[in-house]
Write an enzyme that holds these catalytic residues in place. Structure first.
Site, PDB file in Angstrom:
ATOM      1  N   ASP A 197     -29.899 -85.782 -29.989  1.00 45.07           N
ATOM      2  CA  ASP A 197     -29.212 -86.416 -28.848  1.00 45.07           C
ATOM      3  C   ASP A 197     -29.869 -87.728 -28.435  1.00 45.07           C
ATOM      4  O   ASP A 197     -29.207 -88.750 -28.299  1.00 45.07           O
ATOM      5  CB  ASP A 197     -29.213 -85.488 -27.617  1.00 45.07           C
ATOM      6  CG  ASP A 197     -28.242 -84.326 -27.761  1.00 45.07           C
ATOM      7  OD1 ASP A 197     -27.296 -84.421 -28.557  1.00 45.07           O
ATOM      8  OD2 ASP A 197     -28.440 -83.316 -27.049  1.00 45.07           O
ATOM      9  N   SER A 237     -31.202 -74.363 -28.872  1.00 45.91           N
ATOM     10  CA  SER A 237     -31.596 -75.444 -27.969  1.00 45.91           C
ATOM     11  C   SER A 237     -32.918 -75.025 -27.332  1.00 45.91           C
ATOM     12  O   SER A 237     -32.993 -74.021 -26.620  1.00 45.91           O
ATOM     13  CB  SER A 237     -30.495 -75.639 -26.934  1.00 45.91           C
ATOM     14  OG  SER A 237     -31.017 -76.346 -25.852  1.00 45.91           O
TER      15      SER A 237
HETATM   16  N1  ARG Z   1     -32.829 -72.182 -17.941  1.00 41.16           N
HETATM   17  C1  ARG Z   1     -34.056 -72.905 -17.787  1.00 41.16           C
HETATM   18  C2  ARG Z   1     -33.967 -73.853 -16.641  1.00 41.16           C
HETATM   19  O1  ARG Z   1     -32.925 -74.143 -16.159  1.00 41.16           O
HETATM   20  C3  ARG Z   1     -34.467 -73.582 -19.083  1.00 41.16           C
HETATM   21  C4  ARG Z   1     -33.715 -74.809 -19.401  1.00 41.16           C
HETATM   22  C5  ARG Z   1     -34.110 -75.397 -20.707  1.00 41.16           C
HETATM   23  N2  ARG Z   1     -33.677 -76.758 -20.804  1.00 41.16           N
HETATM   24  C6  ARG Z   1     -33.186 -77.277 -21.910  1.00 41.16           C
HETATM   25  N3  ARG Z   1     -32.820 -78.517 -21.851  1.00 41.16           N
HETATM   26  N4  ARG Z   1     -33.076 -76.614 -23.041  1.00 41.16           N
HETATM   27  O2  ARG Z   1     -34.975 -74.336 -16.211  1.00 41.16           O
END
Ligand code: ARG
Length: 429
Positions: free
Chosen positions: A36, A201
């Protein structure tokens, strides 16, 4: 010509801090080296005719080669590419307050990403200013919490700077991004065995790692083994348990197994020990701040042992009233930080309370690690509100008189007994 390159107009702006495309001249891009932000690095130069300065922030993501990422940024046309090692600041100013607040969102998420974003965005503001940028760009999608954390930080700390979030508006799927990357000579890493499978991810730093996407979105799908890249799967962990001791001073962990360590080194060492024993895996259902309910797989070995140890020590030192009250504030702290409001004054007010309680949180906790579990087994503190001779069953004496107990029980239960009678006797209303 791909959808990306078509000269259709930019979507209208919704928020005051979003950049007017006409005015974008030099952009500070929060660069990770992934697909990205690499596509973005080219795309911003093409679409905005703007210069791009990259910033890479090291928060202790394991196995990252920052020189390689920096080289990639420069090859893709970045004017400059700064790499900043922010591990120390992250540990001291973000993770430590989280430990003092026993911070777990939704009962299981130790907030590593949520703690990292305000620092990353604060550094973006500093570097944008010193590099003469007018705009900050990030790679967050429109569905996550991270956009909230980053944009709220930039808008709070630097009202003069604007932001752009190309992933939110460019409406390209992964396929189109890969096509764009190929066309523009952007190298892409993919699993050579399964080039068509989108990777998980991932986001990580020294406090933990999250995985999202693929089968994780299927709630009935138990975790595939390949998602665990940090913590040993419990079934493969050693057959022998291991005891680890954590010493705290004023709520800060200062030594592991008797060895004093700086905070970053201590967190890294704790992660290593816990990961070896399969400790720190959380399969979590989470309420995002933007309304979505999602599933995340977390691996947070250091947090698993340091938070448990801290919470246990605090419980030993607090009175019943403190121990009843603090978890409410702990939950509020975790929620604010999760929700991207790091700079909200309530967080500082709460921190003042956390600091006050933690003044006395010194001592040592021992945990037994075994195939995925970390169980507290020993406790000691000069400040424990604990007296072994008072606690032992048989004797009276000192501050405790067993003959006083019946009188206490009579008064303690008085209102409850009266209410019971009113509800259960025929003449009651
Ligand atoms: N769910 C977690 C949060 O909102 C982890 C997010 C991970 N971020 C990412 N860009 N993959 O903090």
């Amino acid at each position: 010509m791909t959808a990306l390159e078509s000269e259709h107009a930019f979507p209208p702006r919704t928020a005051s801090y979003e950049a007017d495309p006409e005015q974008v001249e030099r952009v500070l891009l929060l660069y990770s080296g992934g697909l990205d932000t690499s596509v973005m690095l080219k795309w911003i130069q093409d679409r905005y005719h703007a210069e791009v300065v990259c910033l890479i922030v090291n928060l202790g993501q394991p196995g990252e080669d920052y020189e390689v990422i920096q080289g990639k940024a420069l090859r893709l046309g970045a004017l400059e590419c700064h790499v900043v090692d922010a591990r120390e600041e992250f540990a001291r100013e973000y993770v430590l307050p989280a430990i003092r607040a026993n911070a777990l969102y939704g009962g299981g998420y130790p907030l590593f990403t949520a703690l990292g974003r305000p620092l990353i965005a604060k550094l973006a503001v500093e570097y944008a200013r010193s590099s003469g940028c007018d705009t900050i760009a990030h790679g967050c999608t429109g569905k996550g919490n991270d956009q909230v954390r980053i944009e709220a930080t930039v808008a709070t700390l630097a009202p003069e700077l604007k932001t752009i979030a190309p992933v939110r508006s460019w409406q390209m799927g992964r396929e189109e991004e890969i096509a764009y990357a190929r066309e523009h000579g952007i190298p892409i890493k993919s699993d050579p065995a399964h080039p068509e499978v989108a990777p998980y991810s991932i986001d990580d730093n020294l406090w933990g790692r999250s995985s999202e996407g693929r089968w994780i979105e299927d709630l009935s799908h138990a975790p595939d083994n390949d998602v665990f890249q940090l913590v040993t799967r419990p079934e493969l962990a050693p057959d022998e348990p291991e005891i680890v001791t954590v010493e705290f001073e004023r709520g800060a962990p200062v030594a592991l197994n008797g060895e004093r360590l700086e905070l970053v080194a201590l967190i890294e060492r704790a992660a290593e020990i816990a990961a070896r024993h399969g400790v720190g895996i959380v399969d979590h259902i989470e309420d995002r701040i933007v309304g979505l309910k999602v599933r995340d797989i977390y691996e947070a070995p250091a947090a698993a042992i340091l938070l448990s140890a801290h919470q246990e020590l605090e419980k030993l030192i607090g009175t019943i009233h403190q121990n009843q009250f603090k978890p409410q504030l702990d939950r509020q702290w975790a929620y604010l930080v999760y929700a991207g409001l790091w700079w909200e004054p309530l967080r500082q007010d709460l921190d003042a309370y956390m600091a006050s309680v933690n003044e006395r949180v010194s001592g040592t906790i021992g945990l037994k690690l075994y195939k995925g579990s970390a169980r507290v087994v020993t406790r000691s503190s000069p400040n424990a509100v604990y007296d072994a001779s008072l606690a032992s069953f048989a004797q009276s004496g000192g501050l405790f008189s067993q003959t006083a107990s019946p009188g206490f029980i009579e008064l303690w239960s008085l209102q409850s007994r009266m209410a019971w009678r009113l509800r259960n006797e025929p003449q009651g209303l």
